[in-house]
Design a protein around this motif. Structure first.
Motif, PDB file in Angstrom:
ATOM      1  N   ILE A  63      95.360  16.166  57.339  1.00  0.00           N
ATOM      2  CA  ILE A  63      94.471  15.475  58.276  1.00  0.00           C
ATOM      3  C   ILE A  63      93.185  16.274  58.469  1.00  0.00           C
ATOM      4  O   ILE A  63      92.092  15.706  58.574  1.00  0.00           O
ATOM      5  CB  ILE A  63      95.191  15.258  59.610  1.00  0.00           C
ATOM      6  CG1 ILE A  63      96.378  14.309  59.424  1.00  0.00           C
ATOM      7  CG2 ILE A  63      94.232  14.704  60.662  1.00  0.00           C
ATOM      8  CD1 ILE A  63      97.169  14.064  60.686  1.00  0.00           C
ATOM      9  N   SER A  64      93.284  17.612  58.489  1.00  0.00           N
ATOM     10  CA  SER A  64      92.087  18.449  58.609  1.00  0.00           C
ATOM     11  C   SER A  64      91.159  18.242  57.428  1.00  0.00           C
ATOM     12  O   SER A  64      89.936  18.132  57.589  1.00  0.00           O
ATOM     13  CB  SER A  64      92.490  19.922  58.711  1.00  0.00           C
ATOM     14  OG  SER A  64      93.151  20.194  59.924  1.00  0.00           O
ATOM     15  N   VAL A  65      91.722  18.186  56.216  1.00  0.00           N
ATOM     16  CA  VAL A  65      90.901  17.974  55.021  1.00  0.00           C
ATOM     17  C   VAL A  65      90.229  16.606  55.065  1.00  0.00           C
ATOM     18  O   VAL A  65      89.025  16.472  54.794  1.00  0.00           O
ATOM     19  CB  VAL A  65      91.764  18.106  53.750  1.00  0.00           C
ATOM     20  CG1 VAL A  65      90.965  17.693  52.515  1.00  0.00           C
ATOM     21  CG2 VAL A  65      92.261  19.534  53.587  1.00  0.00           C
ATOM     22  N   ARG A  66      90.996  15.585  55.422  1.00  0.00           N
ATOM     23  CA  ARG A  66      90.457  14.230  55.473  1.00  0.00           C
ATOM     24  C   ARG A  66      89.353  14.112  56.527  1.00  0.00           C
ATOM     25  O   ARG A  66      88.282  13.553  56.257  1.00  0.00           O
ATOM     26  CB  ARG A  66      91.589  13.244  55.750  1.00  0.00           C
ATOM     27  CG  ARG A  66      91.172  11.793  55.680  1.00  0.00           C
ATOM     28  CD  ARG A  66      92.373  10.870  55.505  1.00  0.00           C
ATOM     29  NE  ARG A  66      93.353  11.060  56.587  1.00  0.00           N
ATOM     30  CZ  ARG A  66      94.572  11.548  56.405  1.00  0.00           C
ATOM     31  NH1 ARG A  66      94.957  11.948  55.208  1.00  0.00           N
ATOM     32  NH2 ARG A  66      95.408  11.650  57.413  1.00  0.00           N
ATOM     33  N   THR A  67      89.613  14.651  57.721  1.00  0.00           N
ATOM     34  CA  THR A  67      88.603  14.589  58.786  1.00  0.00           C
ATOM     35  C   THR A  67      87.386  15.429  58.434  1.00  0.00           C
ATOM     36  O   THR A  67      86.244  15.046  58.706  1.00  0.00           O
ATOM     37  CB  THR A  67      89.207  15.069  60.114  1.00  0.00           C
ATOM     38  OG1 THR A  67      90.404  14.347  60.397  1.00  0.00           O
ATOM     39  CG2 THR A  67      88.219  14.882  61.252  1.00  0.00           C
ATOM     40  N   GLY A  68      87.627  16.611  57.832  1.00  0.00           N
ATOM     41  CA  GLY A  68      86.519  17.478  57.452  1.00  0.00           C
ATOM     42  C   GLY A  68      85.632  16.855  56.394  1.00  0.00           C
ATOM     43  O   GLY A  68      84.389  16.907  56.492  1.00  0.00           O
ATOM     44  N   ALA A  69      86.236  16.243  55.385  1.00  0.00           N
ATOM     45  CA  ALA A  69      85.448  15.595  54.335  1.00  0.00           C
ATOM     46  C   ALA A  69      84.647  14.428  54.909  1.00  0.00           C
ATOM     47  O   ALA A  69      83.453  14.257  54.590  1.00  0.00           O
ATOM     48  CB  ALA A  69      86.368  15.122  53.218  1.00  0.00           C
ATOM     49  N   ALA A  70      85.282  13.627  55.756  1.00  0.00           N
ATOM     50  CA  ALA A  70      84.578  12.508  56.368  1.00  0.00           C
ATOM     51  C   ALA A  70      83.428  12.996  57.254  1.00  0.00           C
ATOM     52  O   ALA A  70      82.346  12.395  57.272  1.00  0.00           O
ATOM     53  CB  ALA A  70      85.554  11.660  57.179  1.00  0.00           C
ATOM     54  N   SER A  71      83.651  14.090  57.981  1.00  0.00           N
ATOM     55  CA  SER A  71      82.599  14.635  58.849  1.00  0.00           C
ATOM     56  C   SER A  71      81.423  15.140  58.024  1.00  0.00           C
ATOM     57  O   SER A  71      80.258  14.916  58.386  1.00  0.00           O
ATOM     58  CB  SER A  71      83.166  15.767  59.701  1.00  0.00           C
ATOM     59  OG  SER A  71      84.221  15.321  60.521  1.00  0.00           O
ATOM     60  N   LEU A  72      81.704  15.813  56.913  1.00  0.00           N
ATOM     61  CA  LEU A  72      80.627  16.339  56.072  1.00  0.00           C
ATOM     62  C   LEU A  72      79.824  15.204  55.447  1.00  0.00           C
ATOM     63  O   LEU A  72      78.587  15.277  55.359  1.00  0.00           O
ATOM     64  CB  LEU A  72      81.213  17.235  54.986  1.00  0.00           C
ATOM     65  CG  LEU A  72      80.236  18.191  54.274  1.00  0.00           C
ATOM     66  CD1 LEU A  72      79.558  19.103  55.286  1.00  0.00           C
ATOM     67  CD2 LEU A  72      80.965  19.001  53.216  1.00  0.00           C
ATOM     68  N   ILE A  73      80.505  14.142  55.039  1.00  0.00           N
ATOM     69  CA  ILE A  73      79.801  12.978  54.498  1.00  0.00           C
ATOM     70  C   ILE A  73      78.933  12.334  55.574  1.00  0.00           C
ATOM     71  O   ILE A  73      77.792  11.922  55.319  1.00  0.00           O
ATOM     72  CB  ILE A  73      80.815  11.961  53.936  1.00  0.00           C
ATOM     73  CG1 ILE A  73      81.504  12.531  52.697  1.00  0.00           C
ATOM     74  CG2 ILE A  73      80.126  10.646  53.599  1.00  0.00           C
ATOM     75  CD1 ILE A  73      82.626  11.672  52.174  1.00  0.00           C
TER      76      ILE A  73
END
Length: 259
Positions: A63-73
């Motif tokens: 979930i951290s990876v998914r949220t982090g990638a979405a936040s960076l995008i």
């Protein structure tokens, strides 16, 4: 409870709950790592990196990876919008104001209409900061570099949060889930015991009921997040039963009915 003041509500909100210490340690470690890295590399905008850690940090690394990638995008998209508006309108002040208003509305829609509501505040914040940078009338190359540094700050905070989440996930999710279940069953046993005991004081009953109320407010999302990697990665279940998902939902309903 009715009649209690805001100070009592605040005190109750600060009481310990399952996973609170671990979550606090995870955020503290991630912010420390990000702070040291940014000071060594002399990356500006440290506050934004520390802010995004609070959004991305999660006990489930996936979930951290998914949220982090979405936040960076979302950050990159927000910076791109500000640059496109400035280029197309030749840095027109009215265009910047209209863009800020429209993107603020869009950020609100992201918050209320998507499965990742935290992206809304991030997107709106970055758009506001990026638009404000062009108010300074500094050289364009300097402002563009400031935008890239802002992106680097968010990336550093996200990387630290994800790395720490993976570090804390080395402990078996099955054991953590079993601990969450024991905590809930224990809180219910204490509360029912306090109300069944005629010699129990009102303070003991109230304390036991508050513990159950805090667990009810926490919900079952954390337990389901612990259960997800066990199923997705086929991890050892330990002493957990095969119908653990139904047990999670059942104990959550019992907690809510008892609160």
């Amino acid at each position: 409870m009715p009649g209690q003041g805001w100070l009592e509500d605040w005190r109750e909100d600060l009481q310990a709950r399952p996973g609170r210490v671990e979550s606090s340690l995870r955020i503290v470690l991630a912010t420390t790592v990000a702070l040291v890295a940014m000071m060594v590399l002399q990356v500006p905008n440290i506050a934004f990196a520390l802010y995004v850690i609070l959004i991305v940090s999660n006990e489930n690394p996936a979930i951290s990876v998914r949220t982090g990638a979405a936040s960076l995008i979302a950050v990159a998209f927000a910076l791109s919008i500000s640059l496109v508006v400035v280029i197309v309108t030749d840095n027109n002040p009215f265009a910047r104001l209209a863009t800020l208003a429209a993107m603020t509305f869009f950020a609100g829609m992201i918050t209320v209409a998507t499965s990742v509501p935290a992206l809304g505040p991030i997107f709106g914040l970055v758009v506001g900061v990026a638009v404000h940078l062009w108010e300074s009338h500094a050289p364009p190359d300097k402002i563009v570099k400031a935008n890239l540094w802002l992106l680097a700050a968010f990336a550093t905070g996200i990387a630290a949060a994800v790395a720490v989440s993976y570090l804390f996930s080395m402990r078996s999710p099955a054991r953590r889930l079993a601990g969450q279940l024991r905590t809930r069953y224990g809180a219910l046993a204490v509360m029912f015991g306090a109300y069944a005991d005629r010699n129990a004081t009102e303070h003991q009953r109230r304390t036991a009921a508050q513990a159950v109320s805090r667990l009810a407010a926490e919900g079952h999302r954390g337990m389901l997040e612990l259960h997800r990697p066990i199923v997705d990665r086929n991890l050892p279940r330990g002493d957990l039963p095969t119908s653990i998902q139904q047990q999670i939902i059942g104990i959550d309903e019992l907690i809510h009915d008892s609160a």
